[in-house]
Design a protein around this motif. Structure first.
Motif, PDB file in Angstrom:
ATOM      1  N   LEU A   1    -101.950 -43.332  74.150  1.00  0.00           N
ATOM      2  CA  LEU A   1    -103.191 -43.517  73.392  1.00  0.00           C
ATOM      3  C   LEU A   1    -103.484 -42.347  72.461  1.00  0.00           C
ATOM      4  O   LEU A   1    -104.532 -42.312  71.824  1.00  0.00           O
ATOM      5  CB  LEU A   1    -104.374 -43.721  74.351  1.00  0.00           C
TER       6      LEU A   1
ATOM      7  N   TRP B   1    -101.917 -40.120  69.299  1.00  0.00           N
ATOM      8  CA  TRP B   1    -100.880 -39.963  68.275  1.00  0.00           C
ATOM      9  C   TRP B   1    -101.070 -38.620  67.587  1.00  0.00           C
ATOM     10  O   TRP B   1    -102.204 -38.176  67.389  1.00  0.00           O
ATOM     11  CB  TRP B   1    -100.969 -41.084  67.224  1.00  0.00           C
TER      12      TRP B   1
ATOM     13  N   PHE C   1    -106.137 -49.832  66.535  1.00  0.00           N
ATOM     14  CA  PHE C   1    -105.082 -49.841  67.551  1.00  0.00           C
ATOM     15  C   PHE C   1    -105.599 -49.400  68.909  1.00  0.00           C
ATOM     16  O   PHE C   1    -104.812 -49.264  69.849  1.00  0.00           O
ATOM     17  CB  PHE C   1    -103.922 -48.948  67.125  1.00  0.00           C
ATOM     18  N   ARG C   2    -106.911 -49.167  69.003  1.00  0.00           N
ATOM     19  CA  ARG C   2    -107.561 -48.741  70.242  1.00  0.00           C
ATOM     20  C   ARG C   2    -106.930 -47.478  70.824  1.00  0.00           C
ATOM     21  O   ARG C   2    -106.773 -47.341  72.041  1.00  0.00           O
ATOM     22  CB  ARG C   2    -107.562 -49.880  71.278  1.00  0.00           C
ATOM     23  N   LEU C   3    -106.553 -46.559  69.926  1.00  0.00           N
ATOM     24  CA  LEU C   3    -106.085 -45.259  70.386  1.00  0.00           C
ATOM     25  C   LEU C   3    -107.287 -44.465  70.863  1.00  0.00           C
ATOM     26  O   LEU C   3    -108.422 -44.737  70.453  1.00  0.00           O
ATOM     27  CB  LEU C   3    -105.411 -44.511  69.231  1.00  0.00           C
ATOM     28  N   SER C   4    -107.043 -43.474  71.730  1.00  0.00           N
ATOM     29  CA  SER C   4    -108.173 -42.650  72.151  1.00  0.00           C
ATOM     30  C   SER C   4    -108.338 -41.445  71.233  1.00  0.00           C
ATOM     31  O   SER C   4    -109.452 -41.108  70.845  1.00  0.00           O
ATOM     32  CB  SER C   4    -108.015 -42.206  73.607  1.00  0.00           C
ATOM     33  N   HIS C   5    -107.220 -40.789  70.866  1.00  0.00           N
ATOM     34  CA  HIS C   5    -107.331 -39.558  70.080  1.00  0.00           C
ATOM     35  C   HIS C   5    -106.160 -39.372  69.127  1.00  0.00           C
ATOM     36  O   HIS C   5    -105.071 -39.896  69.358  1.00  0.00           O
ATOM     37  CB  HIS C   5    -107.345 -38.322  70.992  1.00  0.00           C
TER      38      HIS C   5
ATOM     39  N   ASP D   1    -112.098 -31.322  68.318  1.00  0.00           N
ATOM     40  CA  ASP D   1    -112.330 -30.446  69.472  1.00  0.00           C
ATOM     41  C   ASP D   1    -111.131 -29.514  69.584  1.00  0.00           C
ATOM     42  O   ASP D   1    -109.993 -29.982  69.636  1.00  0.00           O
ATOM     43  CB  ASP D   1    -112.397 -31.268  70.777  1.00  0.00           C
TER      44      ASP D   1
ATOM     45  N   LEU E   1    -108.487 -27.316  71.318  1.00  0.00           N
ATOM     46  CA  LEU E   1    -107.911 -27.140  72.663  1.00  0.00           C
ATOM     47  C   LEU E   1    -107.412 -25.717  72.864  1.00  0.00           C
ATOM     48  O   LEU E   1    -107.450 -25.190  73.970  1.00  0.00           O
ATOM     49  CB  LEU E   1    -106.718 -28.087  72.854  1.00  0.00           C
TER      50      LEU E   1
ATOM     51  N   LEU F   1    -108.208 -32.012  68.897  1.00  0.00           N
ATOM     52  CA  LEU F   1    -108.226 -33.458  69.118  1.00  0.00           C
ATOM     53  C   LEU F   1    -109.363 -34.101  68.343  1.00  0.00           C
ATOM     54  O   LEU F   1    -110.486 -33.594  68.348  1.00  0.00           O
ATOM     55  CB  LEU F   1    -108.479 -33.751  70.603  1.00  0.00           C
TER      56      LEU F   1
ATOM     57  N   ALA G   1    -111.493 -37.557  68.442  1.00  0.00           N
ATOM     58  CA  ALA G   1    -111.730 -38.748  69.272  1.00  0.00           C
ATOM     59  C   ALA G   1    -111.990 -39.928  68.348  1.00  0.00           C
ATOM     60  O   ALA G   1    -112.869 -39.865  67.482  1.00  0.00           O
ATOM     61  CB  ALA G   1    -112.921 -38.515  70.188  1.00  0.00           C
TER      62      ALA G   1
ATOM     63  N   ASP H   1    -113.005 -42.952  69.344  1.00  0.00           N
ATOM     64  CA  ASP H   1    -114.102 -43.809  69.786  1.00  0.00           C
ATOM     65  C   ASP H   1    -115.407 -43.519  69.052  1.00  0.00           C
ATOM     66  O   ASP H   1    -116.178 -44.418  68.775  1.00  0.00           O
ATOM     67  CB  ASP H   1    -114.328 -43.655  71.299  1.00  0.00           C
ATOM     68  N   ASN H   2    -115.662 -42.236  68.808  1.00  0.00           N
ATOM     69  CA  ASN H   2    -116.942 -41.913  68.139  1.00  0.00           C
ATOM     70  C   ASN H   2    -116.702 -41.304  66.770  1.00  0.00           C
ATOM     71  O   ASN H   2    -117.451 -40.442  66.317  1.00  0.00           O
ATOM     72  CB  ASN H   2    -117.789 -40.999  69.029  1.00  0.00           C
TER      73      ASN H   2
END
Lengths: 223, 201
Positions: free
Chosen positions: B97, B99, B131-135, B156, B158, B172, B174, B176-177
């Motif tokens: 999830l 890329w 593609f419903r990736l997370s990050h 964010d 790391l 990263l 995100a 989703d938001n």
């Protein structure tokens, strides 16, 4: 899970879980050897191989060398060979809806995980939108398992968890909420989620609780 | 218009292809002084271009290369794991999830680089959500971090090494938001249009 028979049973069991007609896992390893576990009728599989339909199958052509999930509706079915192939497939019990997830494994290994069903477009759209993330994760989990079985061990040398991943699992294992754990680690909840997701993937765990349990069972974290 | 093009489709878009690899040489070799390989034709390629990555390319107003970025899944070879894992406590980030985004490049000839940068960020956000990736994960220097912040979608962080202008970080984004409407207004692209960009089939 130690054998390809176990693997086949796992793929078959997904049908009941998701209430759909077919699941197909198909892999080509780095030596070019194919392997498949699937729920289509054996007669169709034999016929497919005999006719070498992989040459014209829009799903294979559209997903090979790709890495994003693909709804079959987005593929090119306009050619005459493709249309006739689709008709024969549906006559043989293949559903009219499909969703395929290409997987890039190590050293050029390639696999394709497909869910297939017979239903109307609207219902299929709702199904894929609801489950796409789970399906992606299942696809990669299956691929890891298939590679492990092929290598003849029941698990790959487990990838090392990073200190941050261990911290995240430990705090969740202690019952902290994600928000609280993130605060304690001075990171955002999104970042925490990535650590958890990465740890879950390395452990081969089904969900966060499973990841905590596996990490404990393997002595990686102590609560 | 935005193009989402896999490596093996680049030959169908020769102007975008050549413009992208030449502008990458200008940006990374000439301007930033990175130790990247540039061929006799003035194009910059690396081993990740050989892995059939997915490129997002924003054309300039005259139809040439305006800007681009490159994506590969972290389940395969990626720079953040092979070259920059020291930035992240030697953690390899591996998830279907997530890329990796690399080679964020803007053409020096582009007349509206800020808008092009925003279009690329918007295009990445739209793709990740589709593609419903997370990050997305990426490595960037301090000036790029300011660019991301100015565009309204900061990653964010790391991990980081170095200080000031020389700092490089891994971060990263995100999906989703992702701030779609903010990116849309900076990119001057209505979201209804962005949603119709031809995501790869």
């Amino acid at each position: 899970m130690k054998t390809f028979d176990d693997f086949q049973r796992l793929v078959e069991s997904l049908r009941g879980i998701f209430q759909v007609e077919h699941f197909i896992y198909h892999s080509v390893n780095s030596a070019g050897e194919p392997y498949a576990a699937l729920t289509y009728a054996p007669e169709w599989v034999d016929y497919y191989l005999e006719r070498d339909f992989g040459r014209i199958d829009p799903v294979v052509l559209g997903c090979f060398q790709r890495f994003h999930p693909v709804d079959w509706k987005c593929l090119d079915w306009t050619g005459r060979a493709a249309r006739e192939f689709l008709k024969e497939a549906i006559d043989a019990g293949v559903g009219n809806q499909g969703f395929s997830i290409p997987i890039r494994g190590p050293n050029g290994q390639f696999a394709l995980f497909t869910v297939n069903d017979t239903c109307r477009d609207g219902a299929w759209k709702r199904f894929t939108e609801t489950h796409v993330r789970d399906l992606i994760l299942i696809a990669h989990y299956l691929n890891q398992k298939a590679l492990e079985i092929e290598r003849g061990t029941d698990k790959i040398a487990s990838q090392k968890l990073s200190p941050r991943e261990l911290d995240a699992l430990t705090l969740l294992g202690m019952g902290q909420s994600r928000a609280k754990a993130a605060e304690n680690l001075s990171i955002s909840e999104h970042t925490l989620r990535v650590y958890i997701e990465s740890a879950r993937f390395k452990l081969g765990a089904a969900n966060t609780t499973h990841a905590v349990a596996l990490a404990m069972a393997r002595g990686k974290i102590i609560l | 218009m935005i193009y989402y093009i896999y490596g093996d489709e680049l030959d169908d878009f020769p102007d975008l292809r050549d413009g992208m690899f030449r502008d990458r040489a200008r940006q990374f070799k000439e301007r930033l002084g990175w130790s990247v390989e540039v061929d006799a034709l003035g194009c910059e390629h690396d081993e990740y271009d050989a892995l059939n990555p997915l490129y997002i390319i924003a054309p300039s107003t005259d139809g040439g290369h305006g800007g681009s970025m490159r994506f590969l899944p972290t389940t395969g070879p990626v720079m953040v794991n092979e070259h920059f894992s020291h930035l992240n406590n030697d953690v390899k980030l591996v998830s279907p999830l997530v890329w990796e985004c690399t080679r964020f490049c803007l053409s020096p000839q582009d007349h509206v680089p800020k808008r092009t940068a925003a279009r690329l960020m918007l295009a990445a956000a739209v793709m990740g959500q589709r593609f419903r990736l997370s990050h997305a994960v990426g490595v960037f220097d301090a000036p790029m971090q300011r660019v991301y912040r100015a565009l309204g979608w900061a990653p964010d962080i790391l991990g980081r090494s170095g200080v000031g202008r020389d700092a490089i970080s891994v971060g990263l984004w995100a999906f989703d938001n992702a701030p779609l409407s903010r990116l849309g207004s900076r990119a001057e692209v209505p979201l209804s249009v962005a949603e119709c960009w031809r995501i790869p089939r």
